[in-house]
Design a protein around this motif. Structure first.
Motif, mmCIF file in Angstrom:
data_model
loop_
_atom_site.group_PDB
_atom_site.id
_atom_site.type_symbol
_atom_site.label_atom_id
_atom_site.label_comp_id
_atom_site.label_asym_id
_atom_site.label_seq_id
_atom_site.Cartn_x
_atom_site.Cartn_y
_atom_site.Cartn_z
ATOM 1 N N ASP A 138 -5.485 -23.464 -7.182
ATOM 2 C CA ASP A 138 -4.890 -24.726 -7.625
ATOM 3 C C ASP A 138 -5.711 -25.331 -8.755
ATOM 4 O O ASP A 138 -5.158 -25.912 -9.703
ATOM 5 C CB ASP A 138 -4.815 -25.720 -6.459
ATOM 6 C CG ASP A 138 -3.790 -25.310 -5.420
ATOM 7 O OD1 ASP A 138 -2.995 -24.395 -5.707
ATOM 8 O OD2 ASP A 138 -3.792 -25.895 -4.320
ATOM 9 N N GLU A 139 -7.038 -25.206 -8.679
ATOM 10 C CA GLU A 139 -7.904 -25.774 -9.715
ATOM 11 C C GLU A 139 -7.719 -25.071 -11.051
ATOM 12 O O GLU A 139 -8.008 -25.648 -12.105
ATOM 13 C CB GLU A 139 -9.365 -25.686 -9.266
ATOM 14 C CG GLU A 139 -9.677 -26.554 -8.042
ATOM 15 C CD GLU A 139 -11.106 -26.379 -7.561
ATOM 16 O OE1 GLU A 139 -11.798 -25.489 -8.116
ATOM 17 O OE2 GLU A 139 -11.525 -27.121 -6.655
ATOM 18 N N GLU A 140 -7.233 -23.835 -11.025
ATOM 19 C CA GLU A 140 -6.984 -23.087 -12.259
ATOM 20 C C GLU A 140 -5.511 -23.134 -12.671
ATOM 21 O O GLU A 140 -5.108 -22.452 -13.616
ATOM 22 C CB GLU A 140 -7.414 -21.630 -12.087
ATOM 23 C CG GLU A 140 -8.894 -21.454 -11.759
ATOM 24 C CD GLU A 140 -9.279 -19.992 -11.658
ATOM 25 O OE1 GLU A 140 -8.504 -19.145 -12.158
ATOM 26 O OE2 GLU A 140 -10.341 -19.694 -11.097
ATOM 27 N N ASP A 141 -4.714 -23.942 -11.939
ATOM 28 C CA ASP A 141 -3.272 -24.042 -12.204
ATOM 29 C C ASP A 141 -2.595 -22.675 -12.136
ATOM 30 O O ASP A 141 -1.728 -22.337 -12.951
ATOM 31 C CB ASP A 141 -3.005 -24.690 -13.570
ATOM 32 C CG ASP A 141 -3.420 -26.147 -13.604
ATOM 33 O OD1 ASP A 141 -3.343 -26.796 -12.540
ATOM 34 O OD2 ASP A 141 -3.840 -26.621 -14.674
ATOM 35 N N ARG A 142 -2.991 -21.888 -11.147
ATOM 36 C CA ARG A 142 -2.401 -20.568 -10.961
ATOM 37 C C ARG A 142 -2.023 -20.385 -9.495
ATOM 38 O O ARG A 142 -2.393 -21.185 -8.630
ATOM 39 C CB ARG A 142 -3.376 -19.472 -11.402
ATOM 40 C CG ARG A 142 -3.813 -19.583 -12.856
ATOM 41 C CD ARG A 142 -4.703 -18.428 -13.250
ATOM 42 N NE ARG A 142 -3.975 -17.157 -13.209
ATOM 43 C CZ ARG A 142 -4.563 -15.973 -13.371
ATOM 44 N NH1 ARG A 142 -5.873 -15.903 -13.565
ATOM 45 N NH2 ARG A 142 -3.851 -14.865 -13.326
ATOM 46 N N SER A 203 0.912 -23.812 -4.617
ATOM 47 C CA SER A 203 0.017 -24.672 -3.843
ATOM 48 C C SER A 203 0.680 -25.140 -2.547
ATOM 49 O O SER A 203 1.867 -25.475 -2.526
ATOM 50 C CB SER A 203 -0.378 -25.895 -4.676
ATOM 51 O OG SER A 203 -1.133 -26.804 -3.894
ATOM 52 N N GLU A 206 0.221 -29.509 -2.879
ATOM 53 C CA GLU A 206 0.808 -30.358 -3.910
ATOM 54 C C GLU A 206 2.283 -30.656 -3.668
ATOM 55 O O GLU A 206 2.926 -31.275 -4.518
ATOM 56 C CB GLU A 206 0.640 -29.695 -5.283
ATOM 57 C CG GLU A 206 -0.817 -29.552 -5.701
ATOM 58 C CD GLU A 206 -0.961 -28.859 -7.043
ATOM 59 O OE1 GLU A 206 0.083 -28.416 -7.589
ATOM 60 O OE2 GLU A 206 -2.089 -28.758 -7.548
#
Length: 314
Positions: A138-142, A203, A206
């Motif tokens: 999630d922190e890498e938007d992947r 995610s 989210e």
């Protein structure tokens, strides 16, 4: 002139096929296209697989019997289709595909010792909730990858039809269609196909809903004579005319796996479908099937708020 009553009858043969009517019409103009919010399931990732299995069938009986003394000269065509009994969906002869899937890198959400299943677009509980800690990706938007193993169990019968040219004991050439209900995968001896896959999970933190895993398969069949030789593969009993054959049946399977999540999307729409009634009406008006739009931009029904409606009252 006296008209014959038979002249009033419509003797036209009904068509065996038809064309569908959707009720959707688009004239090519964007003036009638509006934005609509819809609540649906969005596919976040999907994978498609094609698998195949083989079965050899020896001494399969066919119907009908040929006249005594017949000899098969040529096979014109051979066809295969899956068997299904509409009177009993649990008939063990129905050709069915049952996927059994295990995943690693994530877990199916459980209630007690059973997987939690929710309603899918097919109207059945065909979707399983999936959970894994997706914080790192999630922190890498992947997405977070998950891996799985699938065993596909095939059971049931297929219908085989063979168009042949044969000669009877009088030497006359004739055509016939031989048919057999062939058990290619009995319940006590199913055909198992295995494949491996990877899917990408969005995610789990989210959104309001956990991701869902769903899968579905379809099966078809192809067949031919086992050795492609009429003399060896199609035997006719000279005394009874009974026909037996040796076949090679290919079972062709297509499976798709998806990760889906319920979402609300804005789409372009031309409105509700409009179908013309096929029965001459007696009533002057009929009820609608869907309610009218009620959003604030719909000025047609006088429900929109204009600037004068927003001015304060003295």
């Amino acid at each position: 002139m006296k008209r014959n009553k038979s002249d009033l009858l419509d003797l036209t043969q009904p068509e065996q096929c038809c064309d569908a009517t959707t009720g959707c019409d688009f004239d090519g103009s964007l003036r009638n296209v509006v934005t609509e919010p819809i609540y649906v399931q969005k596919v976040y990732d999907a994978a498609l697989f094609n698998l195949q299995g083989l079965r050899t069938i020896a001494g399969q009986g066919f119907r009908p019997r040929l006249p005594v003394g017949s000899r098969i000269l040529r096979v014109i065509d051979i066809r295969c289709k899956k068997f299904f009994n509409p009177a009993d969906i649990k008939d063990p002869k129905n050709l069915t595909v049952t996927p059994e899937t295990e995943i690693s890198g994530a877990d199916f959400v459980k209630c007690g010792d059973k997987d939690v299943k929710v309603i899918g677009p097919d109207g059945t509980r065909s979707e399983r909730l999936v959970f894994v800690d997706t914080t790192d990706c999630d922190e890498e938007d992947r997405g977070t990858p998950i891996f799985g193993t699938q065993n596909i169990k095939i059971t049931g019968n297929v219908i085989v039809e063979i168009d042949i040219l044969y000669t009877d004991d009088c030497g006359e050439r004739c055509r016939a269609t031989l048919t057999a209900n062939v058990p290619v995968a009995p319940i006590n001896d199913p055909l198992i196909l295995t494949n491996f896959f990877q899917l990408c999970l969005p995610s789990v933190f989210e959104g309001a809903f956990l991701p869902r895993f769903t899968e579905f398969c379809n099966i078809a069949c192809e067949t031919r004579l086992a050795t492609q030789n009429i003399t060896r593969d199609l035997m006719v009993n000279p005394e009874t005319g009974a026909v037996r054959g040796n076949l090679l049946v290919s079972l062709c399977v297509t499976c798709e796996k998806k990760i889906v999540v319920p979402v609300q999307l804005c789409v372009l729409s031309t409105g509700f479908p409009q179908l013309a009634a096929e029965i001459a009406p007696i009533c002057e008006t009929f009820p609608s099937l869907f309610p009218r739009q009620i959003d604030e931009s719909n000025e047609k029904h006088g429900c929109a708020l204009g600037q004068e409606d927003l001015d304060p009252i003295d």
